[in-house]
Scaffold this motif. Structure first.
Motif, short mmCIF file in Angstrom:
data_model
loop_
_atom_site.label_atom_id
_atom_site.label_comp_id
_atom_site.label_asym_id
_atom_site.label_seq_id
_atom_site.Cartn_x
_atom_site.Cartn_y
_atom_site.Cartn_z
N ARG A 164 -38.49 -34.24 9.97
CA ARG A 164 -38.40 -32.79 10.18
C ARG A 164 -36.99 -32.38 10.56
O ARG A 164 -36.50 -31.33 10.12
CB ARG A 164 -39.39 -32.37 11.26
N LEU A 165 -36.33 -33.20 11.37
CA LEU A 165 -34.95 -32.92 11.76
C LEU A 165 -34.02 -32.95 10.55
O LEU A 165 -33.18 -32.06 10.38
CB LEU A 165 -34.49 -33.94 12.80
N ASP A 166 -34.18 -33.95 9.69
CA ASP A 166 -33.35 -34.04 8.49
C ASP A 166 -33.56 -32.83 7.59
O ASP A 166 -32.60 -32.26 7.04
CB ASP A 166 -33.66 -35.32 7.72
N ARG A 218 -31.58 -27.46 5.64
CA ARG A 218 -31.75 -26.01 5.53
C ARG A 218 -30.62 -25.28 6.26
O ARG A 218 -30.12 -24.27 5.76
CB ARG A 218 -33.09 -25.58 6.11
N ASN A 219 -30.23 -25.79 7.43
CA ASN A 219 -29.13 -25.19 8.17
C ASN A 219 -27.83 -25.26 7.38
O ASN A 219 -27.05 -24.30 7.37
CB ASN A 219 -28.95 -25.87 9.52
N GLU A 220 -27.59 -26.38 6.73
CA GLU A 220 -26.36 -26.53 5.94
C GLU A 220 -26.36 -25.56 4.76
O GLU A 220 -25.33 -24.95 4.44
CB GLU A 220 -26.23 -27.97 5.45
N ALA A 221 -27.51 -25.38 4.12
CA ALA A 221 -27.60 -24.42 3.01
C ALA A 221 -27.36 -22.99 3.52
O ALA A 221 -26.65 -22.21 2.88
CB ALA A 221 -28.97 -24.52 2.33
#
Length: 93
Positions: free
Chosen positions: A37-39, A44-47
């Motif tokens: 889930r963290l990965d 998603r944060n990077e996108a």
């Protein structure tokens, strides 16, 4: 005999600790699930970060573009804003 019971008791305790580690509520499967889930969240944060950077660049380009257009209109077309007074100084010949 008592040394053997102590050894068996310690082995049973060690087995219980390992069982909790591998199969318990907060054991290895839960850690692996949380890592997955963290990965996913990090990707998603990077996108989202990339999209924010792109939008910030577009805003910057629009602001600089408008300033450049306004400057060009002032110099070449004599554009004046409503509250400004236009003064043109002509060099001597």
């Amino acid at each position: 005999m008592s040394a053997r019971l102590v050894t068996l008791g310690l082995l049973a305790l060690l087995g219980a600790v390992h069982a909790e580690l591998w199969l318990g509520k907060n054991g290895l499967p839960r850690v692996m699930e949380l890592q997955a889930r963290l990965d996913e969240q990090q990707s998603r944060n990077e996108a989202a970060r990339a999209r924010n950077d792109q939008l910030a660049a577009e805003v910057r380009d629009l602001r600089e573009g408008l300033e450049m257009i306004e400057e060009k209109a002032r110099q070449e077309l004599g554009m004046v804003k409503p509250d400004e007074i236009f003064v043109q100084v002509m060099p001597r010949r």
